[in-house]
Design a protein around this motif. Structure first.
Motif, PDB file in Angstrom:
ATOM      1  N   GLN A  33       0.815  -1.217   0.000  1.00 46.29           N
ATOM      2  CA  GLN A  33       0.000   0.000   0.000  1.00 46.29           C
ATOM      3  C   GLN A  33       0.848   1.266   0.000  1.00 46.29           C
ATOM      4  O   GLN A  33       0.510   2.260  -0.644  1.00 46.29           O
ATOM      5  N   THR A  34       1.955   1.268   0.705  1.00 39.94           N
ATOM      6  CA  THR A  34       2.791   2.470   0.770  1.00 39.94           C
ATOM      7  C   THR A  34       3.561   2.696  -0.533  1.00 39.94           C
ATOM      8  O   THR A  34       3.848   3.836  -0.905  1.00 39.94           O
ATOM      9  N   LEU A  35       3.904   1.605  -1.219  1.00 41.20           N
ATOM     10  CA  LEU A  35       4.651   1.744  -2.486  1.00 41.20           C
ATOM     11  C   LEU A  35       3.729   1.972  -3.678  1.00 41.20           C
ATOM     12  O   LEU A  35       4.155   2.481  -4.716  1.00 41.20           O
ATOM     13  N   LEU A  36       2.441   1.575  -3.539  1.00 45.05           N
ATOM     14  CA  LEU A  36       1.508   1.679  -4.654  1.00 45.05           C
ATOM     15  C   LEU A  36       1.362   3.117  -5.188  1.00 45.05           C
ATOM     16  O   LEU A  36       1.436   3.334  -6.402  1.00 45.05           O
ATOM     17  N   PRO A  37       1.157   4.141  -4.358  1.00 50.51           N
ATOM     18  CA  PRO A  37       0.989   5.502  -4.892  1.00 50.51           C
ATOM     19  C   PRO A  37       2.218   5.998  -5.662  1.00 50.51           C
ATOM     20  O   PRO A  37       2.090   6.656  -6.699  1.00 50.51           O
ATOM     21  N   VAL A  38       3.415   5.656  -5.151  1.00 49.27           N
ATOM     22  CA  VAL A  38       4.638   6.086  -5.832  1.00 49.27           C
ATOM     23  C   VAL A  38       4.772   5.384  -7.180  1.00 49.27           C
ATOM     24  O   VAL A  38       5.089   6.008  -8.202  1.00 49.27           O
ATOM     25  N   ALA A  39       4.503   4.071  -7.188  1.00 48.82           N
ATOM     26  CA  ALA A  39       4.589   3.316  -8.442  1.00 48.82           C
ATOM     27  C   ALA A  39       3.581   3.844  -9.465  1.00 48.82           C
ATOM     28  O   ALA A  39       3.891   4.001 -10.657  1.00 48.82           O
ATOM     29  N   ASN A  50       7.483   9.871 -21.401  1.00 48.28           N
ATOM     30  CA  ASN A  50       8.200   8.796 -22.091  1.00 48.28           C
ATOM     31  C   ASN A  50       9.203   8.090 -21.190  1.00 48.28           C
ATOM     32  O   ASN A  50       9.270   6.876 -21.169  1.00 48.28           O
ATOM     33  N   ARG A  51       9.995   8.848 -20.438  1.00 47.09           N
ATOM     34  CA  ARG A  51      10.935   8.203 -19.523  1.00 47.09           C
ATOM     35  C   ARG A  51      11.306   9.166 -18.391  1.00 47.09           C
ATOM     36  O   ARG A  51      11.291  10.376 -18.566  1.00 47.09           O
ATOM     37  N   ILE A  52      11.636   8.593 -17.226  1.00 42.42           N
ATOM     38  CA  ILE A  52      12.111   9.392 -16.089  1.00 42.42           C
ATOM     39  C   ILE A  52      13.264   8.644 -15.442  1.00 42.42           C
ATOM     40  O   ILE A  52      13.422   7.431 -15.620  1.00 42.42           O
ATOM     41  N   ASN A  53      14.060   9.356 -14.687  1.00 44.91           N
ATOM     42  CA  ASN A  53      15.197   8.765 -13.981  1.00 44.91           C
ATOM     43  C   ASN A  53      14.852   8.675 -12.498  1.00 44.91           C
ATOM     44  O   ASN A  53      14.898   9.676 -11.779  1.00 44.91           O
ATOM     45  N   ILE A  54      14.483   7.468 -12.041  1.00 45.42           N
ATOM     46  CA  ILE A  54      14.050   7.322 -10.647  1.00 45.42           C
ATOM     47  C   ILE A  54      15.214   7.416  -9.670  1.00 45.42           C
ATOM     48  O   ILE A  54      14.998   7.456  -8.464  1.00 45.42           O
ATOM     49  N   PHE A  55      16.448   7.441 -10.212  1.00 47.23           N
ATOM     50  CA  PHE A  55      17.600   7.570  -9.319  1.00 47.23           C
ATOM     51  C   PHE A  55      18.013   9.026  -9.137  1.00 47.23           C
ATOM     52  O   PHE A  55      18.974   9.319  -8.458  1.00 47.23           O
ATOM     53  N   GLY A  56      17.240   9.933  -9.746  1.00 47.58           N
ATOM     54  CA  GLY A  56      17.520  11.354  -9.577  1.00 47.58           C
ATOM     55  C   GLY A  56      16.656  11.930  -8.480  1.00 47.58           C
ATOM     56  O   GLY A  56      16.501  11.352  -7.394  1.00 47.58           O
ATOM     57  N   ILE A  57      16.034  13.069  -8.796  1.00 50.38           N
ATOM     58  CA  ILE A  57      15.209  13.747  -7.796  1.00 50.38           C
ATOM     59  C   ILE A  57      13.972  12.925  -7.434  1.00 50.38           C
ATOM     60  O   ILE A  57      13.425  13.040  -6.342  1.00 50.38           O
ATOM     61  N   SER A  59      13.837   9.915  -6.687  1.00 53.99           N
ATOM     62  CA  SER A  59      14.120   8.952  -5.611  1.00 53.99           C
ATOM     63  C   SER A  59      13.652   9.476  -4.256  1.00 53.99           C
ATOM     64  O   SER A  59      13.442   8.696  -3.320  1.00 53.99           O
ATOM     65  N   LEU A  60      13.458  10.794  -4.143  1.00 56.73           N
ATOM     66  CA  LEU A  60      12.969  11.365  -2.878  1.00 56.73           C
ATOM     67  C   LEU A  60      11.549  10.914  -2.562  1.00 56.73           C
ATOM     68  O   LEU A  60      11.109  10.985  -1.409  1.00 56.73           O
ATOM     69  N   LEU A  61      10.814  10.470  -3.619  1.00 52.83           N
ATOM     70  CA  LEU A  61       9.445  10.010  -3.392  1.00 52.83           C
ATOM     71  C   LEU A  61       9.404   8.742  -2.542  1.00 52.83           C
ATOM     72  O   LEU A  61       8.355   8.384  -1.999  1.00 52.83           O
ATOM     73  N   VAL A  63      11.025   8.383   0.186  1.00 52.18           N
ATOM     74  CA  VAL A  63      11.308   8.734   1.585  1.00 52.18           C
ATOM     75  C   VAL A  63      10.096   8.473   2.463  1.00 52.18           C
ATOM     76  O   VAL A  63      10.181   7.842   3.537  1.00 52.18           O
ATOM     77  N   ILE A  64       8.903   8.967   2.041  1.00 49.90           N
ATOM     78  CA  ILE A  64       7.685   8.814   2.862  1.00 49.90           C
ATOM     79  C   ILE A  64       7.295   7.352   3.002  1.00 49.90           C
ATOM     80  O   ILE A  64       6.998   6.897   4.140  1.00 49.90           O
ATOM     81  N   PRO A  65       7.260   6.536   1.916  1.00 50.66           N
ATOM     82  CA  PRO A  65       6.926   5.111   2.113  1.00 50.66           C
ATOM     83  C   PRO A  65       7.890   4.399   3.071  1.00 50.66           C
ATOM     84  O   PRO A  65       7.445   3.577   3.900  1.00 50.66           O
ATOM     85  N   ILE A  66       9.176   4.689   2.948  1.00 54.06           N
ATOM     86  CA  ILE A  66      10.152   4.044   3.841  1.00 54.06           C
ATOM     87  C   ILE A  66       9.909   4.487   5.285  1.00 54.06           C
ATOM     88  O   ILE A  66       9.903   3.670   6.226  1.00 54.06           O
ATOM     89  N   LEU A  67       9.678   5.799   5.463  1.00 56.95           N
ATOM     90  CA  LEU A  67       9.421   6.326   6.812  1.00 56.95           C
ATOM     91  C   LEU A  67       8.135   5.746   7.388  1.00 56.95           C
ATOM     92  O   LEU A  67       8.069   5.401   8.580  1.00 56.95           O
TER      93      LEU A  67
END
Length: 581
Positions: A33-39, A50-57, A59-61, A63-67
C-alpha cells in the motif's frame, strides 16, 4: 498491488484456517500500500514524458513510504502511525498517518491520474484503451480506500460496517486484472507513450484533418505557423470556404476532386501546387489521405509539404550546371581547335608546297608552248610531274576531310535522338584522329587491342561516346605528369555487351578520391579542372547508352576505366584488328 493481495491472503488464511493472528501479518499488505501511490505516479509520469530517472530527484518520493513502514514497525514506541490497529476492524490512527501519510498517498495518486487523463485525451485515442483500464484499476481501490477511511471516522452504521469488512482484496484484485489486460492485451508497456499532439506539433510538414463535410477537425502547429499571415484557421470551419475567403490563390476544384478521388480509391493522392497570396508565395507537395474506420469513411488528412527551398535549390543547381557545362564545352572546344590547327597544319603546308610546285610547272609549260626546242617528250614530262604532285595532294585532302568529319559533331551541342547508331570502327577512327595531337605532344603512345568485330553496331550518339573516350585518354596522359607513357585501348565482347577499357600505368587515383568519382563533380587538378568530365561521362553512359562505367586504380601503379554498353549486332567470327596510330 500483488504484494497487497498476497499479504491479505496470508492474513485471511492464517486467521480463518490456521487460527493464527499476529499484528505482523498486517504489515505485509501495508508494504504494498505504501509503495503503490509512488509506483502509480511513476507510471503516469512515464506515460506523459516517455521516460524518467528514478535515481535522480524522483528517488525522494521513496522517503515517505520508507518512513511510514519504519514508523509502522516501531509504532509501539511512539504511536505516531496508529493508536489501535487491526486488519479487519476499526482502527484509530495517529497524527503521522493523518497529516503525512494520507496527504502524500492521495497526492501521488491524484498527480498520476491527472497524467493519465490529460495525456490519454491528447493522444486522441491511440492509448485510450490502455489509459481507461489503468484509470479504472486505480480509481476502484482509491474509492475503496476513501470509503474505508470515512468508515473509520463516522457514526454511519453502513460505513462502519463497510470499514469493518474491508473490501480491499476484491478492489485490488479488480485492479490487478485491469492492469494485466492493459499490459498483455494492449501492449501498454511496449509502446512509446508520448502524447500524439506533442508529436505532430514537432513535425516539419503541415497537416489538417477534415470530415466528410470538409469541416476542419484538427491541425498542427506547423500549419498555423506556415499560413499565419494569410489564413486564420479554426476548428469547425469549412476548409473550402476558408480558402475561398482567404487571400490565397489555390485550385479549389482540384483539391475537391482529389479529395473525392482519394476517398473512392481508398488510397493517397499527391500533387504539386504553387500557393500565392500577397507576400505569400510557396510551393507545396499536397498529399490527401482518406481515413476509414472499417468501411466507414471518417474524413481526410491533407498534408502540405513545403518544397519552396527545394525548388529554389533545383533552379540554382540547374543554373550552376549550365555554367559548368558551358565551361567544359569551351574547354573541349579550345582543345579541339588546337587539335584541328595542329592536324591541319601539316596537310595544308604540304598542299601549299604542291601548289607552288604546280605553279612553277605551269609557268614552265607556258614558256615552252612556243619554244621550238621543246619536244613532245618534254611536254609529257611536265604533265607527268603535275600528275605526281596532284597524286601527292590527294591523301592530304582526304586526311583533312576525315578531320573535319570527326570534329564536326564535337563542335555542336549534343542532340541525341535515341535512334542513332554507329560502328566501333567509326568510333576508333575518330578517336584516332582527334587524339593524335595530344598523344604526340606528350610523347605518349596508344596501344590498341580489339577482340570484337569492329563492324559491330552500338546504339547511341557517336559524338557523346567520342567525348567520353577522349576525356579518359586525356586523363591517362595527364597521369604521367609530362613523362612519356603507354595508354591502352581495348575493345572486347562481354556476353551481349561491348566493353571498352582505357588504361594507363601512371600515378593512379588517390584512395580518398576514388569514392567521390562518379558521385560528385570532383577534381584533383585544382583551377585547371572542373570535375565535370567523369561525372558527366558516367551520367551519359548510364542515361544515354543504358550501360555502366567503373574503374580500378592503385596509387603508383595506374588506372583502368571500363565502359560497358549493349551492342546491336555482331559477326559471330571474331578477329583481332590492328589500328593505325
Amino acid at each position: 498491488m500483488i504484494i497487497c493481495n498476497i499479504g491479505y491472503a496470508i492474513a485471511i488464511i492464517s486467521e480463518n484456517f490456521l487460527n493464527f493472528n499476529s499484528i505482523v501479518l498486517s504489515y505485509i499488505p501495508f508494504l504494498g500500500q505504501t509503495l503503490l501511490p509512488v509506483a502509480f505516479l511513476f507510471v503516469g509520469l512515464v506515460f506523459a514524458k516517455n521516460r524518467i530517472n528514478i535515481f535522480g530527484i524522483y528517488s525522494l518520493l521513496f522517503v515517505i513510504p520508507i518512513l511510514s513502514n519504519i514508523l509502522l514497525w516501531t509504532n509501539s514506541y511512539h504511536e505516531l502511525f496508529y493508536k489501535e490497529f487491526t486488519l479487519f476492524a476499526n482502527s484509530i490512527w495517529g497524527n503521522y498517518f493523518y497529516y503525512v501519510h494520507l496527504p502524500f498517498t492521495y497526492g501521488c495518486i491524484a498527480v498520476g491520474l491527472y497524467c493519465f487523463i490529460r495525456f490519454s485525451i491528447k493522444n486522441a485515442g491511440f492509448f485510450s484503451k490502455q489509459a481507461i483500464l489503468i484509470i479504472i484499476a486505480s480509481i476502484i481501490p482509491l474509492i475503496v480506500n476513501v470509503l474505508w477511511l470515512i468508515g473509520n471516522n463516522t457514526n454511519n452504521d453502513l460505513l462502519k460496517f463497510y470499514s469493518i469488512y474491508d473490501p480491499f482484496p476484491v478492489a485490488f484484485t479488480i485492479g490487478i486484472i485491469c492492469f494485466a489486460i492493459a499490459i498483455f492485451k494492449f501492449d501498454f508497456l511496449n509502446v512509446v507513450p508520448i502524447a500524439l499532439q506533442r508529436i505532430v506539433d514537432l513535425i516539419s510538414d503541415s497537416y489538417i484533418v477534415i470530415n466528410e463535410e470538409n469541416e476542419i477537425i484538427d491541425y498542427n502547429q506547423t500549419l498555423i505557423n506556415t499560413f499565419s499571415n494569410v489564413i486564420n484557421i479554426k476548428r469547425k470551419q469549412n476548409l473550402i470556404e476558408l480558402i475561398s475567403n482567404s487571400g490565397i490563390q489555390m485550385n479549389i476544384k482540384q483539391l475537391e476532386l482529389n479529395t473525392t478521388f482519394a476517398k473512392e480509391q481508398k488510397s493517397s493522392i499527391a500533387y504539386e501546387e504553387q500557393l500565392i497570396g500577397g507576400n505569400f508565395n510557396k510551393y507545396f507537395d499536397i498529399e490527401i489521405t482518406p481515413i476509414y474506420s472499417g468501411n466507414n469513411f471518417i474524413g481526410s488528412i491533407i498534408l502540405f509539404k513545403d518544397i519552396t527551398e527545394h525548388k529554389k535549390n533545383i533552379e540554382i543547381i540547374k543554373r550552376n550546371q549550365e555554367i559548368l557545362l558551358e565551361q567544359e564545352r569551351m574547354a573541349s572546344l579550345g582543345q579541339m581547335i588546337g587539335s584541328i590547327a595542329h592536324n591541319l597544319k601539316t596537310p595544308i603546308m604540304s598542299i601549299a608546297g604542291g601548289i607552288e610546285a604546280l605553279k612553277d610547272l605551269t609557268d614552265e609549260y607556258i614558256e615552252s608552248v612556243e619554244d621550238e626546242n621543246v619536244t613532245p617528250e618534254d611536254h609529257y614530262e611536265i604533265a607527268k610531274e603535275m600528275q605526281e604532285w596532284l597524286e601527292k595532294m590527294k591523301p592530304y585532302c582526304s586526311y583533312m576531310t576525315d578531320i573535319i568529319s570527326a570534329v564536326k559533331g564535337q563542335a555542336v551541342q549534343m542532340n541525341y535522338s535515341g535512334s542513332e547508331k554507329f560502328t566501333l570502327q567509326e568510333l576508333v577512327k575518330r578517336v584516332d584522329v582527334l587524339m593524335k595531337l595530344e598523344l604526340k605532344k606528350y610523347h605518349c603512345t596508344l596501344e590498341t587491342e580489339f577482340d570484337i568485330d569492329l563492324t559491330t553496331e552500338v546504339k547511341g550518339e557517336i559524338n557523346s561516346m567520342i567525348q567520353i573516350i577522349d576525356n579518359l585518354i586525356i586523363n591517362a596522359i595527364q597521369s604521367y605528369e609530362g613523362e612519356s607513357g603507354k595508354i591502352g585501348l581495348r575493345i572486347s565482347k562481354d556476353n551481349s555487351n561491348v566493353e571498352i577499357m582505357i588504361s594507363d600505368h601512371g600515378k593512379g587515383i588517390p584512395t580518398e578520391v576514388q569514392n567521390k568519382l562518379f558521385k560528385e563533380m570532383f577534381t584533383t587538378k585544382g583551377k585547371n579542372g572542373t570535375g565535370l568530365g567523369l561525372y558527366m561521362s558516367y551520367s551519359t553512359i548510364k542515361g544515354r547508352f543504358s550501360g555502366n562505367m567503373r574503374f580500378i586504380s592503385k596509387e603508383g601503379f595506374g588506372t583502368a576505366f571500363y565502359i560497358t554498353i549493349p551492342y546491336i549486332n555482331a559477326v559471330t567470327q571474331e578477329a583481332d584488328y590492328e589500328a593505325v596510330v
